[in-house]
Design a protein around this motif. Structure first.
Motif, mmCIF file in Angstrom:
data_model
loop_
_atom_site.group_PDB
_atom_site.id
_atom_site.type_symbol
_atom_site.label_atom_id
_atom_site.label_comp_id
_atom_site.label_asym_id
_atom_site.label_seq_id
_atom_site.Cartn_x
_atom_site.Cartn_y
_atom_site.Cartn_z
ATOM 1 N N ALA A 93 2.339 -1.512 -7.792
ATOM 2 C CA ALA A 93 3.646 -0.845 -7.812
ATOM 3 C C ALA A 93 3.477 0.654 -8.027
ATOM 4 C CB ALA A 93 4.530 -1.448 -8.896
ATOM 5 N N ASN A 94 2.580 1.031 -8.927
ATOM 6 C CA ASN A 94 2.322 2.451 -9.173
ATOM 7 C C ASN A 94 1.754 3.127 -7.926
ATOM 8 O OD1 ASN A 94 3.199 2.218 -11.833
ATOM 9 N ND2 ASN A 94 1.142 1.829 -12.628
ATOM 10 N N GLU A 95 0.881 2.426 -7.221
ATOM 11 C CA GLU A 95 0.306 2.966 -5.982
ATOM 12 C C GLU A 95 1.395 3.174 -4.931
ATOM 13 O OE1 GLU A 95 -2.842 0.488 -4.557
ATOM 14 O OE2 GLU A 95 -3.862 0.429 -6.502
ATOM 15 N N MET A 96 2.302 2.210 -4.816
ATOM 16 C CA MET A 96 3.355 2.303 -3.810
ATOM 17 C C MET A 96 4.354 3.409 -4.151
ATOM 18 S SD MET A 96 2.533 0.306 -1.409
ATOM 19 C CE MET A 96 0.878 0.910 -1.853
ATOM 20 N N THR A 97 4.625 3.596 -5.436
ATOM 21 C CA THR A 97 5.519 4.680 -5.840
ATOM 22 C C THR A 97 4.924 6.027 -5.449
ATOM 23 O OG1 THR A 97 6.416 3.401 -7.700
ATOM 24 C CG2 THR A 97 6.643 5.801 -7.804
ATOM 25 N N ALA A 98 3.605 6.175 -5.650
ATOM 26 C CA ALA A 98 2.938 7.430 -5.302
ATOM 27 C C ALA A 98 2.828 7.610 -3.791
ATOM 28 C CB ALA A 98 1.544 7.463 -5.934
ATOM 29 N N LYS A 99 2.592 6.524 -3.081
ATOM 30 C CA LYS A 99 2.397 6.597 -1.626
ATOM 31 C C LYS A 99 3.705 6.785 -0.875
ATOM 32 C CE LYS A 99 0.493 3.983 2.279
ATOM 33 N NZ LYS A 99 -0.184 2.734 2.705
ATOM 34 N N HIS A 100 4.759 6.114 -1.322
ATOM 35 C CA HIS A 100 6.029 6.128 -0.602
ATOM 36 C C HIS A 100 7.078 6.924 -1.378
ATOM 37 C CE1 HIS A 100 4.675 3.244 2.420
ATOM 38 N NE2 HIS A 100 4.186 2.500 1.448
ATOM 39 N N ARG A 101 6.823 8.187 -1.538
ATOM 40 C CA ARG A 101 7.765 9.040 -2.268
ATOM 41 C C ARG A 101 9.079 9.220 -1.510
ATOM 42 N NH1 ARG A 101 5.313 11.293 -6.590
ATOM 43 N NH2 ARG A 101 3.014 11.344 -6.613
ATOM 44 N N GLU A 102 9.073 8.886 -0.222
ATOM 45 C CA GLU A 102 10.280 9.009 0.583
ATOM 46 C C GLU A 102 11.227 7.827 0.418
ATOM 47 O OE1 GLU A 102 11.241 11.621 2.906
ATOM 48 O OE2 GLU A 102 9.831 12.560 1.531
ATOM 49 N N PHE A 103 10.772 6.762 -0.248
ATOM 50 C CA PHE A 103 11.636 5.588 -0.383
ATOM 51 C C PHE A 103 12.979 5.978 -0.993
ATOM 52 C CE2 PHE A 103 8.597 1.657 -0.462
ATOM 53 C CZ PHE A 103 8.371 1.837 0.894
ATOM 54 N N ALA A 104 14.061 5.553 -0.315
ATOM 55 C CA ALA A 104 15.406 5.807 -0.827
ATOM 56 C C ALA A 104 16.066 4.519 -1.283
ATOM 57 C CB ALA A 104 16.260 6.472 0.241
ATOM 58 N N GLY A 105 15.305 3.426 -1.302
ATOM 59 C CA GLY A 105 15.843 2.147 -1.742
ATOM 60 C C GLY A 105 14.787 1.067 -1.629
ATOM 61 N N TYR A 106 15.114 -0.122 -2.161
ATOM 62 C CA TYR A 106 14.175 -1.236 -2.089
ATOM 63 C C TYR A 106 14.971 -2.539 -2.083
ATOM 64 C CZ TYR A 106 9.349 -2.903 -2.444
ATOM 65 O OH TYR A 106 8.124 -3.446 -2.164
ATOM 66 N N VAL A 107 14.593 -3.454 -1.166
ATOM 67 C CA VAL A 107 15.191 -4.785 -1.118
ATOM 68 C C VAL A 107 14.160 -5.784 -1.645
ATOM 69 C CG1 VAL A 107 16.214 -6.584 0.322
ATOM 70 C CG2 VAL A 107 16.616 -4.167 0.869
#
Length: 322
Positions: A93-107
């Motif tokens: 989860a920490n890796e994905m937060t750092a990698k996908h800083r453009e995420f504007a939402g999550y399902v």
């Protein structure tokens, strides 16, 4: 960055890979495709992720479960309960937060011990189900990393009100991230310009937050502009998460109608007031007065009102119960 530039790209939204056709579930299959998610994909880029496969679990595999005891919360295989997966899931989860800083939402995925948003079953060390439920470990870490990130789970998105609320929050957060992409702290002028598009939508959702944002933007915080910007987006996203009501929407409709006072006749104003009352009492859906407003403003253009997200199709819960 202008509002038009911010709206030029689709918001990126993380989603459980099994929800969009990837056969990554413990049983070796995918979830049944949902027309709701296909509709969301029209205005969002859905980025599939499966944390369980990402941390090395095979397909198919033994189910995993959340185990809670006096020492904490763990994720273990349901058969032997000897292998612990919680920390690898948090790390991913920490890796994905750092990698996908453009995420504007999550399902997230309903009921999943890794990706569940709510009511995820928990067990004790003996394998007995506990009375309390919680959030999937991966999902919890994603939300802890970005508390403002709009999140939902696939089951809840079938509720029209929840779905529309999620959509409007995703688009707002996406626009905010686009504004901050250049790295500079937004000025008070930029904050006010950004908010001007959401003003009446915020009014519909929460008058309390509407007033707080107004006070916040009344003068610049020259000592700590970053704090002012952070406080602003926190208030905005919190406001949009509040459930809108017929009373709130009626209030916003009345305020927007005020921009037509020099253009439409007194008879038309009275007729529109009656239409608002019909909406307030549940006789007509929101789309009816909104369409009439859009008709008026197409006839009598107003630059300020034309940019209001309140009047845009992607935020109007036409099929919802409000």
């Amino acid at each position: 960055m202008s509002s038009e530039s911010a709206a030029s790209t689709k918001p990126q939204v993380g989603i459980g890979a099994c929800l969009v056709g990837h056969a990554v579930r413990y049983s070796g299959d995918a979830k049944k495709r949902s027309h709701v998610l296909e509709k969301l994909a029209e205005t969002m880029d859905l980025i599939p992720l499966c944390p369980e496969v990402a941390i090395g679990l095979p397909v198919p595999r033994e189910p995993i479960r959340i185990v809670e005891n006096n020492e904490g919360i763990y994720v273990k295989d349901s058969e032997t309960q000897t292998i612990e997966y919680a920390q690898p899931l948090r790390n991913f989860a920490n890796e994905m937060t750092a990698k996908h800083r453009e995420f504007a939402g999550y399902v997230f995925v309903k009921g999943s011990p890794s990706c569940g948003y709510e009511r995820v079953k928990r067990y004790n060390d003996e394998g007995n189900a506990l009375a309390n439920t919680g959030v999937g470990v991966y999902a919890q870490q994603i939300m802890d990393n970005d508390p403002l990130l709009p999140v939902e789970e696939n089951g809840r998105l079938h509720d029209p009100n929840l779905r529309e609320n999620f959509v409007r929050r995703v688009h707002a957060y996406h626009e905010w991230k686009q504004l901050n992409k250049v790295g500079d702290i937004p000025t008070l002028h930029q904050l006010s310009q950004f908010y001007s598009r959401y003003k009446y939508l915020v009014m519909a959702h929460s008058v309390t937050h509407y007033k707080k944002i107004g006070r916040l933007l009344s003068k610049p915080d020259r000592e700590n502009p970053q704090q002012q910007a952070d406080h602003f987006i926190e208030l905005l996203m919190t406001a949009l998460k509040c459930s809108a009501t017929r009373k709130g929407y009626s209030n916003a409709l009345s305020h927007i109608k005020g921009y037509l006072k020099r253009d439409i006749s007194s008879t038309e104003r009275i007729s529109f007031d009656q239409l608002i009352d019909q909406y307030r009492t549940g006789e007509v859906p929101l789309i009816v007065p909104v369409k009439l407003l859009n008709h008026y403003f197409n006839t009598y253009p107003n630059d300020y009102i034309s940019q209001q997200t309140f009047l845009m199709d992607n935020v109007i819960p036409a099929k919802a119960g409000i």
